[in-house]
Scaffold this motif. Structure first.
Motif, PDB file in Angstrom:
ATOM      1  N   GLY A 101      -5.290  -3.914 -15.259  1.00 30.70           N
ATOM      2  CA  GLY A 101      -4.612  -4.209 -13.999  1.00 30.70           C
ATOM      3  C   GLY A 101      -3.383  -3.342 -13.802  1.00 30.70           C
ATOM      4  N   THR A 102      -2.589  -3.184 -14.852  1.00 37.46           N
ATOM      5  CA  THR A 102      -1.398  -2.337 -14.777  1.00 37.46           C
ATOM      6  C   THR A 102      -1.787  -0.896 -14.515  1.00 37.46           C
ATOM      7  OG1 THR A 102      -0.214  -3.811 -16.287  1.00 37.46           O
ATOM      8  CG2 THR A 102       0.665  -1.580 -16.039  1.00 37.46           C
ATOM      9  N   LEU A 103      -2.804  -0.425 -15.195  1.00 35.49           N
ATOM     10  CA  LEU A 103      -3.317   0.935 -14.990  1.00 35.49           C
ATOM     11  C   LEU A 103      -3.747   1.123 -13.535  1.00 35.49           C
ATOM     12  CD1 LEU A 103      -4.395   3.668 -16.135  1.00 35.49           C
ATOM     13  CD2 LEU A 103      -6.493   2.435 -16.704  1.00 35.49           C
ATOM     14  N   SER A 104      -4.495   0.177 -13.017  1.00 35.48           N
ATOM     15  CA  SER A 104      -4.975   0.249 -11.637  1.00 35.48           C
ATOM     16  C   SER A 104      -3.817   0.270 -10.646  1.00 35.48           C
ATOM     17  CB  SER A 104      -5.901  -0.937 -11.360  1.00 35.48           C
ATOM     18  OG  SER A 104      -6.315  -0.925 -10.016  1.00 35.48           O
ATOM     19  N   ARG A 105      -2.825  -0.603 -10.847  1.00 35.63           N
ATOM     20  CA  ARG A 105      -1.681  -0.645  -9.934  1.00 35.63           C
ATOM     21  C   ARG A 105      -0.887   0.652  -9.985  1.00 35.63           C
ATOM     22  NH1 ARG A 105      -2.000  -5.727 -11.819  1.00 35.63           N
ATOM     23  NH2 ARG A 105      -0.369  -5.463 -13.390  1.00 35.63           N
ATOM     24  N   CYS A 106      -0.714   1.234 -11.164  1.00 40.99           N
ATOM     25  CA  CYS A 106      -0.005   2.518 -11.288  1.00 40.99           C
ATOM     26  C   CYS A 106      -0.731   3.610 -10.501  1.00 40.99           C
ATOM     27  CB  CYS A 106       0.102   2.942 -12.753  1.00 40.99           C
ATOM     28  SG  CYS A 106       1.281   2.011 -13.728  1.00 40.99           S
ATOM     29  N   ILE A 107      -2.025   3.698 -10.694  1.00 33.40           N
ATOM     30  CA  ILE A 107      -2.817   4.729 -10.016  1.00 33.40           C
ATOM     31  C   ILE A 107      -2.771   4.530  -8.509  1.00 33.40           C
ATOM     32  CG2 ILE A 107      -5.181   5.570  -9.656  1.00 33.40           C
ATOM     33  CD1 ILE A 107      -5.582   5.058 -12.722  1.00 33.40           C
ATOM     34  N   HIS A 108      -2.921   3.294  -8.049  1.00 36.88           N
ATOM     35  CA  HIS A 108      -2.884   3.036  -6.612  1.00 36.88           C
ATOM     36  C   HIS A 108      -1.514   3.337  -6.018  1.00 36.88           C
ATOM     37  CE1 HIS A 108      -6.814   1.453  -5.310  1.00 36.88           C
ATOM     38  NE2 HIS A 108      -6.981   1.323  -6.616  1.00 36.88           N
ATOM     39  N   SER A 109      -0.445   3.022  -6.732  1.00 32.90           N
ATOM     40  CA  SER A 109       0.904   3.322  -6.236  1.00 32.90           C
ATOM     41  C   SER A 109       1.113   4.822  -6.094  1.00 32.90           C
ATOM     42  CB  SER A 109       1.966   2.757  -7.181  1.00 32.90           C
ATOM     43  OG  SER A 109       1.939   1.363  -7.166  1.00 32.90           O
ATOM     44  N   ILE A 110       0.704   5.575  -7.109  1.00 32.08           N
ATOM     45  CA  ILE A 110       0.821   7.041  -7.064  1.00 32.08           C
ATOM     46  C   ILE A 110      -0.015   7.587  -5.914  1.00 32.08           C
ATOM     47  CG2 ILE A 110       0.201   9.180  -8.279  1.00 32.08           C
ATOM     48  CD1 ILE A 110       0.819   7.569 -10.923  1.00 32.08           C
ATOM     49  N   SER A 111      -1.247   7.129  -5.807  1.00 31.93           N
ATOM     50  CA  SER A 111      -2.161   7.613  -4.774  1.00 31.93           C
ATOM     51  C   SER A 111      -1.668   7.255  -3.375  1.00 31.93           C
ATOM     52  CB  SER A 111      -3.566   7.055  -4.991  1.00 31.93           C
ATOM     53  OG  SER A 111      -4.082   7.512  -6.223  1.00 31.93           O
ATOM     54  N   ASP A 112      -1.196   6.038  -3.200  1.00 25.09           N
ATOM     55  CA  ASP A 112      -0.704   5.625  -1.887  1.00 25.09           C
ATOM     56  C   ASP A 112       0.450   6.520  -1.427  1.00 25.09           C
ATOM     57  OD1 ASP A 112      -2.589   3.613  -1.611  1.00 25.09           O
ATOM     58  OD2 ASP A 112      -1.262   2.041  -2.373  1.00 25.09           O
ATOM     59  N   LEU A 113       1.348   6.874  -2.335  1.00 30.21           N
ATOM     60  CA  LEU A 113       2.450   7.776  -1.980  1.00 30.21           C
ATOM     61  C   LEU A 113       1.935   9.168  -1.622  1.00 30.21           C
ATOM     62  CD1 LEU A 113       5.198   6.804  -4.567  1.00 30.21           C
ATOM     63  CD2 LEU A 113       5.302   6.563  -2.082  1.00 30.21           C
ATOM     64  N   LYS A 114       1.017   9.686  -2.424  1.00 30.77           N
ATOM     65  CA  LYS A 114       0.449  11.017  -2.169  1.00 30.77           C
ATOM     66  C   LYS A 114      -0.295  11.066  -0.844  1.00 30.77           C
ATOM     67  CE  LYS A 114       1.027  13.664  -5.874  1.00 30.77           C
ATOM     68  NZ  LYS A 114       1.394  15.053  -5.890  1.00 30.77           N
ATOM     69  N   PHE A 115      -1.031  10.006  -0.529  1.00 27.76           N
ATOM     70  CA  PHE A 115      -1.907  10.034   0.637  1.00 27.76           C
ATOM     71  C   PHE A 115      -1.189   9.654   1.932  1.00 27.76           C
ATOM     72  CE2 PHE A 115      -5.342   9.115  -2.677  1.00 27.76           C
ATOM     73  CZ  PHE A 115      -5.431  10.459  -2.996  1.00 27.76           C
ATOM     74  N   LYS A 116       0.095   9.257   1.835  1.00 27.32           N
ATOM     75  CA  LYS A 116       0.887   9.038   3.049  1.00 27.32           C
ATOM     76  C   LYS A 116       0.977  10.332   3.859  1.00 27.32           C
ATOM     77  CE  LYS A 116       3.971   5.175   2.382  1.00 27.32           C
ATOM     78  NZ  LYS A 116       5.346   4.732   2.242  1.00 27.32           N
ATOM     79  N   GLU A 117       1.011  11.469   3.144  1.00 28.18           N
ATOM     80  CA  GLU A 117       1.132  12.759   3.837  1.00 28.18           C
ATOM     81  C   GLU A 117      -0.099  13.094   4.679  1.00 28.18           C
ATOM     82  OE1 GLU A 117       0.730  16.068   0.603  1.00 28.18           O
ATOM     83  OE2 GLU A 117       2.041  14.554  -0.279  1.00 28.18           O
TER      84      GLU A 117
END
Length: 149
Positions: free
Chosen positions: A13-29
């Protein structure tokens, strides 16, 4: 008080949340909102998929899928077309805009995979993949029963 038998699901779960947080920031652009990249990639990879199959593939509620699809349509990423045979069913197709950002999304996913597997040898990578897949397969029947799939 009973102790937890294993912390593996918390770690996943922690791994998934980390990846989603990173991805969400990257994909805002590229104007993708939280978690939309997962829907977009699966539609690009499964052109013509219907919303029920997409929900099942991603293991999310049908309502979540409906909301995500609507936002992707409004953002100009996907098209929703009636099925040629079953007129009650809608099929999802990526637009050119989606196909253009797909490569960027996959590159980012590959960076996350590389970061997660840093200092792993090929046997360890293969073993983790097999074990996590087996865990997913084990729990999938419970998920389908609860979600009425």
């Amino acid at each position: 008080m009973k102790d937890l038998d294993s912390h593996i699901l918390r770690e996943i779960g922690t791994l998934s949340r980390c990846i989603h947080s990173i991805s969400d920031l990257k994909f805002k652009e590229i104007n993708l909102q939280k978690g939309q990249f997962t829907f977009l990639t699966r539609i690009c990879e499964n052109q013509g998929i219907n919303q029920i199959d997409l929900s099942n593939l991603l293991k999310v509620d049908k309502t979540t899928t409906t909301k995500a699809i609507q936002k992707l349509i409004e953002a100009g990423y996907i098209d929703k077309k009636r099925d040629d045979i079953d007129k009650r069913m809608w099929r999802l197709y990526p637009k050119e805009k989606a196909l253009e950002v797909y490569t960027f999304i996959i590159e980012e996913e590959n960076r996350n995979i590389e970061a997660c597997f840093k200092n792993f040898n090929s046997e360890e990578k293969e073993l983790v993949s097999k074990l996590v897949k087996k865990m997913r397969e084990n729990i999938e029947s419970d998920w389908k029963e609860i979600k009425n799939f």
